[in-house]
Design a protein around this motif. Structure first.
Motif, PDB file in Angstrom:
ATOM      1  N   VAL A 141       0.949  -1.312  -0.132  1.00 51.55           N
ATOM      2  CA  VAL A 141       0.203   0.123   0.000  1.00 51.55           C
ATOM      3  C   VAL A 141       0.535   1.856  -0.204  1.00 51.55           C
ATOM      4  CG1 VAL A 141      -1.537   1.264   1.917  1.00 51.55           C
ATOM      5  CG2 VAL A 141      -2.238  -1.427   1.354  1.00 51.55           C
ATOM      6  N   SER A 142       0.939   2.106  -0.815  1.00 49.84           N
ATOM      7  CA  SER A 142       1.487   3.513  -0.913  1.00 49.84           C
ATOM      8  C   SER A 142       0.314   4.575  -0.787  1.00 49.84           C
ATOM      9  CB  SER A 142       1.961   3.782  -2.688  1.00 49.84           C
ATOM     10  OG  SER A 142       2.247   4.390  -2.424  1.00 49.84           O
ATOM     11  N   SER A 143       1.081   5.641   0.100  1.00 51.00           N
ATOM     12  CA  SER A 143       0.732   6.855   0.502  1.00 51.00           C
ATOM     13  C   SER A 143       0.492   8.017  -0.305  1.00 51.00           C
ATOM     14  CB  SER A 143       0.827   7.078   1.761  1.00 51.00           C
ATOM     15  OG  SER A 143       2.536   7.260   1.691  1.00 51.00           O
ATOM     16  N   VAL A 144       0.926   7.809  -1.874  1.00 49.78           N
ATOM     17  CA  VAL A 144       1.465   8.913  -2.438  1.00 49.78           C
ATOM     18  C   VAL A 144       0.580   8.749  -3.421  1.00 49.78           C
ATOM     19  CG1 VAL A 144       3.391   9.566  -4.330  1.00 49.78           C
ATOM     20  CG2 VAL A 144       3.668   8.483  -2.560  1.00 49.78           C
ATOM     21  N   ASP A 145      -0.076   9.918  -3.205  1.00 50.86           N
ATOM     22  CA  ASP A 145      -1.074  10.561  -4.320  1.00 50.86           C
ATOM     23  C   ASP A 145      -2.604   9.286  -3.999  1.00 50.86           C
ATOM     24  OD1 ASP A 145       0.108  12.702  -5.201  1.00 50.86           O
ATOM     25  OD2 ASP A 145       0.585  11.256  -7.353  1.00 50.86           O
ATOM     26  N   GLY A 146      -2.985   9.093  -2.787  1.00 56.36           N
ATOM     27  CA  GLY A 146      -3.905   8.531  -1.941  1.00 56.36           C
ATOM     28  C   GLY A 146      -3.566   7.376  -1.595  1.00 56.36           C
ATOM     29  N   CYS A 147      -3.860   5.757  -1.399  1.00 55.23           N
ATOM     30  CA  CYS A 147      -3.826   4.685  -0.845  1.00 55.23           C
ATOM     31  C   CYS A 147      -4.182   3.578  -1.718  1.00 55.23           C
ATOM     32  CB  CYS A 147      -4.917   5.154   1.003  1.00 55.23           C
ATOM     33  SG  CYS A 147      -4.238   3.943   1.975  1.00 55.23           S
ATOM     34  N   ASN A 148      -3.057   3.948  -2.381  1.00 58.20           N
ATOM     35  CA  ASN A 148      -3.441   2.470  -3.660  1.00 58.20           C
ATOM     36  C   ASN A 148      -2.796   1.493  -3.188  1.00 58.20           C
ATOM     37  OD1 ASN A 148      -4.876   4.954  -4.945  1.00 58.20           O
ATOM     38  ND2 ASN A 148      -2.509   5.515  -5.932  1.00 58.20           N
ATOM     39  N   LEU A 149      -3.630   0.112  -2.921  1.00 63.87           N
ATOM     40  CA  LEU A 149      -2.815  -1.116  -3.433  1.00 63.87           C
ATOM     41  C   LEU A 149      -2.497  -1.466  -4.407  1.00 63.87           C
ATOM     42  CD1 LEU A 149      -2.802  -4.048  -1.804  1.00 63.87           C
ATOM     43  CD2 LEU A 149      -5.591  -4.160  -2.062  1.00 63.87           C
ATOM     44  N   THR A 150      -1.275  -1.600  -4.519  1.00 66.23           N
ATOM     45  CA  THR A 150      -0.792  -2.871  -5.943  1.00 66.23           C
ATOM     46  C   THR A 150      -0.015  -3.990  -5.728  1.00 66.23           C
ATOM     47  OG1 THR A 150       0.576  -0.571  -5.602  1.00 66.23           O
ATOM     48  CG2 THR A 150       1.584  -2.105  -7.096  1.00 66.23           C
ATOM     49  N   ILE A 151      -1.016  -5.148  -6.445  1.00 63.89           N
ATOM     50  CA  ILE A 151      -0.111  -6.555  -5.821  1.00 63.89           C
ATOM     51  C   ILE A 151       0.603  -6.698  -7.699  1.00 63.89           C
ATOM     52  CG2 ILE A 151      -1.458  -9.032  -5.806  1.00 63.89           C
ATOM     53  CD1 ILE A 151      -4.025  -7.667  -4.918  1.00 63.89           C
ATOM     54  N   ARG A 152       1.845  -7.667  -7.389  1.00 63.92           N
ATOM     55  CA  ARG A 152       2.398  -7.859  -8.260  1.00 63.92           C
ATOM     56  C   ARG A 152       2.569  -9.675  -8.158  1.00 63.92           C
ATOM     57  NH1 ARG A 152       4.987  -3.796  -4.971  1.00 63.92           N
ATOM     58  NH2 ARG A 152       6.223  -2.448  -6.268  1.00 63.92           N
ATOM     59  N   ASP A 153       3.246  -9.758  -9.444  1.00 61.75           N
ATOM     60  CA  ASP A 153       2.725 -10.906 -10.162  1.00 61.75           C
ATOM     61  C   ASP A 153       2.010 -11.960  -9.757  1.00 61.75           C
ATOM     62  OD1 ASP A 153       3.767 -13.968 -10.784  1.00 61.75           O
ATOM     63  OD2 ASP A 153       5.336 -13.603  -9.015  1.00 61.75           O
ATOM     64  N   LEU A 154       0.301 -11.890  -9.840  1.00 62.24           N
ATOM     65  CA  LEU A 154      -0.691 -12.126  -9.965  1.00 62.24           C
ATOM     66  C   LEU A 154      -0.679 -13.937 -10.123  1.00 62.24           C
ATOM     67  CD1 LEU A 154      -2.724  -9.314 -11.247  1.00 62.24           C
ATOM     68  CD2 LEU A 154      -3.175  -9.255  -9.771  1.00 62.24           C
ATOM     69  N   LYS A 155      -1.917 -14.165  -8.750  1.00 58.80           N
ATOM     70  CA  LYS A 155      -1.873 -15.755  -9.395  1.00 58.80           C
ATOM     71  C   LYS A 155      -3.934 -16.090  -9.329  1.00 58.80           C
ATOM     72  CE  LYS A 155       2.158 -16.810  -6.617  1.00 58.80           C
ATOM     73  NZ  LYS A 155       3.115 -17.100  -7.841  1.00 58.80           N
ATOM     74  N   LEU A 156      -4.231 -16.824  -9.745  1.00 58.83           N
ATOM     75  CA  LEU A 156      -5.443 -17.094  -9.262  1.00 58.83           C
ATOM     76  C   LEU A 156      -6.144 -16.695  -8.246  1.00 58.83           C
ATOM     77  CD1 LEU A 156      -5.907 -20.298 -11.322  1.00 58.83           C
ATOM     78  CD2 LEU A 156      -6.320 -18.419 -12.339  1.00 58.83           C
ATOM     79  N   ASN A 157      -5.243 -16.853  -7.451  1.00 60.33           N
ATOM     80  CA  ASN A 157      -6.122 -16.511  -5.709  1.00 60.33           C
ATOM     81  C   ASN A 157      -6.234 -15.569  -4.944  1.00 60.33           C
ATOM     82  OD1 ASN A 157      -7.025 -20.167  -5.649  1.00 60.33           O
ATOM     83  ND2 ASN A 157      -4.659 -19.830  -4.016  1.00 60.33           N
ATOM     84  N   ASP A 158      -5.411 -14.088  -5.799  1.00 60.73           N
ATOM     85  CA  ASP A 158      -5.826 -13.089  -5.990  1.00 60.73           C
ATOM     86  C   ASP A 158      -7.153 -12.638  -6.048  1.00 60.73           C
ATOM     87  OD1 ASP A 158      -3.107 -12.624  -4.796  1.00 60.73           O
ATOM     88  OD2 ASP A 158      -1.373 -12.300  -6.639  1.00 60.73           O
ATOM     89  N   SER A 159      -7.543 -12.808  -6.651  1.00 60.91           N
ATOM     90  CA  SER A 159      -8.961 -12.526  -7.127  1.00 60.91           C
ATOM     91  C   SER A 159      -9.640 -12.388  -5.856  1.00 60.91           C
ATOM     92  CB  SER A 159      -9.678 -13.771  -8.197  1.00 60.91           C
ATOM     93  OG  SER A 159      -9.034 -13.975  -9.012  1.00 60.91           O
ATOM     94  N   GLY A 160     -10.407 -11.363  -6.033  1.00 58.67           N
ATOM     95  CA  GLY A 160     -11.802 -11.321  -4.945  1.00 58.67           C
ATOM     96  C   GLY A 160     -11.980 -10.171  -4.967  1.00 58.67           C
ATOM     97  N   LEU A 161     -13.154  -9.666  -3.940  1.00 63.01           N
ATOM     98  CA  LEU A 161     -13.864  -8.343  -3.397  1.00 63.01           C
ATOM     99  C   LEU A 161     -13.324  -7.971  -3.358  1.00 63.01           C
ATOM    100  CD1 LEU A 161     -15.938  -6.421  -4.469  1.00 63.01           C
ATOM    101  CD2 LEU A 161     -17.386  -7.592  -2.624  1.00 63.01           C
ATOM    102  N   PHE A 162     -12.292  -6.343  -3.300  1.00 55.84           N
ATOM    103  CA  PHE A 162     -11.419  -5.355  -2.887  1.00 55.84           C
ATOM    104  C   PHE A 162     -12.297  -4.274  -2.088  1.00 55.84           C
ATOM    105  CE2 PHE A 162      -8.789  -8.242  -4.766  1.00 55.84           C
ATOM    106  CZ  PHE A 162      -7.261  -8.295  -3.742  1.00 55.84           C
TER     107      PHE A 162
END
Length: 422
Positions: A82-103
């Motif tokens: 989570v980065s606090s630059v220009d907001g509070c944005n969530l970054t997810i790298r090297d995506l996998k199938l189990n990263d799917s969901g409701l955020f």
């Protein structure tokens, strides 16, 4: 005093930042990186919480204001940040199938604050075709596009797969794979290009802050169009004519793929000519024949097409040549007429009779033998100098019509003519 009252009131009432932008529906490939936005009017992570819900399970905290990243075993720091630059944005790298969901992102200390939702679907896809470079007319081909995902993490979302030239295939999240196929028999026009894409349909769940009209399109792959091989079926020479003329230019265009080899051969002399363009020799005779043959190989089989051309007549003169000849004849006639006119005019001038010359008339009363004499003393005639004196030599040669040109002293048999002012 007023400042202290406002500060205490704010702490008691809980004045926090509003979320202006939240995560949206997103579909992404395995192995890529995705960024889910959560922007407040303060553009910081102050009082912001991130959570994730997988399927029908309860939400799990990812980030909490004042505590930072949570549940590192499930959301490892090397992939979740989570980065606090220009907001509070969530970054997810090297995506996998189990990263799917409701955020969701929400204000941490205000239970009545608005929460923003977005569904992330991570897919693993594959596109393939059995249409190779050697596909021939009539062969059966099949284009297939498939996408695999974790259905338990994205219920009740739906996935739509679409492809050019085929109907869309909509699969519910109960299935873990979406497959779209398109095929048929290869035609001469070729195997068409096949584009495949996935669309995440809007999630129809209850949260009012979830954008029910938000779709996410993910182009997966493009299978390029392919040429289809087909045997030679027809040889076309001079628009289908089987008769040619001497000196005529012949052009043959065989069909087929790969491009056929082609040659024309004189059956009389054995001479081999270029099939695409050749000229019937001027030495050819009526009744001579030329055999034109085209061939190619498709799927290991050779195909051939043959056309027999027969010489029937001499080639007529081209229209351009005829026009040129006519124009040339007219030009020669005009030049000859102009030259003849000037020659005739010159001849007429040479035959002109001096006595009848309008420019220099010879008046019989003014013609005397000998040189001109001045007037007599008792005459009333006023003497004026002669304005011009012409000497005419009466030639005694065979051609008496030659006009004299000499102004020298004439020989014998000469008439002196005096021309005075009127």
């Amino acid at each position: 005093m007023l400042f202290l009252i406002l500060l205490i009131s704010g702490l008691l009432l809980g004045v926090y930042s509003d979320i202006t932008t939240g995560p949206s529906n997103t579909i992404a490939r395995v192995g890529t990186t995705v960024m889910l936005p959560c922007v407040t009017d303060s553009k910081t992570c102050s009082d912001v919480d991130w959570t994730k819900q997988e399927g029908i399970q309860s939400s799990v905290a990812i980030f909490r204001s004042g505590s930072g990243m949570l549940n590192r075993d499930k959301y490892p720091s090397e992939r979740y940040n989570v980065s606090s630059v220009d907001g509070c944005n969530l970054t997810i790298r090297d995506l996998k199938l189990n990263d799917s969901g409701l955020f969701s992102c929400s204000e941490a200390k205000d239970s009545n604050a608005m929460t923003r939702y977005g569904t992330l679907v991570v897919v693993e896809y594959d596109c393939k075709t059995n249409a190779g470079d050697d596909i021939a007319e009539g062969d059966v081909y099949n284009n297939t596009c498939s996408a695999k995902f974790n259905p338990s993490f994205i219920k009740p979302s739906k996935i739509e797969m679409s492809g050019s030239g085929v109907d869309s295939s909509v699969q519910s999240a109960d299935a873990d794979t979406v497959v779209l196929s398109y095929g048929g028999k290869a035609a001469r026009s070729g195997v068409p290009k096949f584009d495949c894409a996935l669309t995440l349909l809007a999630d129809q769940r209850s949260p009012p802050t979830h954008d029910k009209n938000s779709h996410s399109l993910l182009p997966l792959c493009t299978l390029p169009s392919r040429k289809v091989m087909f045997p030679v079926s027809e040889m076309n020479c001079n628009s289908g004519k089987k008769e040619v003329q001497i000196s005529e230019t012949v052009q043959c265009s065989p069909d087929g793929y790969p491009t056929p080899t082609c040659e024309c051969k004189s059956d009389k002399t054995g001479e081999t000519l270029n099939c695409s363009k050749f000229t019937v020799p001027a030495t050819a005779s009526i009744g001579d024949t030329y055999t034109c043959t085209a061939s190619n190989t498709v799927s290991g089989k050779q195909s051939t097409s043959t056309v027999l051309l027969t010489v029937t007549a001499e080639s007529p003169a081209p229209v351009g040549m005829i026009v040129g000849i006519v124009v040339g004849v007219f030009a020669v006639a005009i030049i000859a007429g102009v030259v003849g006119y000037f020659l005739f005019k010159k001849y007429k001038l040479g035959k002109r009779d001096i006595k009848n010359d309008a420019a220099h008339p010879l008046n019989s009363t003014s013609v005397e033998s000998g040189p001109p004499k001045p007037p007599r003393a008792n005459s009333n005639q006023i003497y004026r100098p002669h304005t011009e004196v012409h000497y005419a030599h009466l030639a005694k040669e065979e051609n008496p019509h030659v006009r004299p040109t000499t102004r020298t002293n004439p020989p014998s048999s000469t008439i002196y003519a005096s021309v005075t002012n009127a």
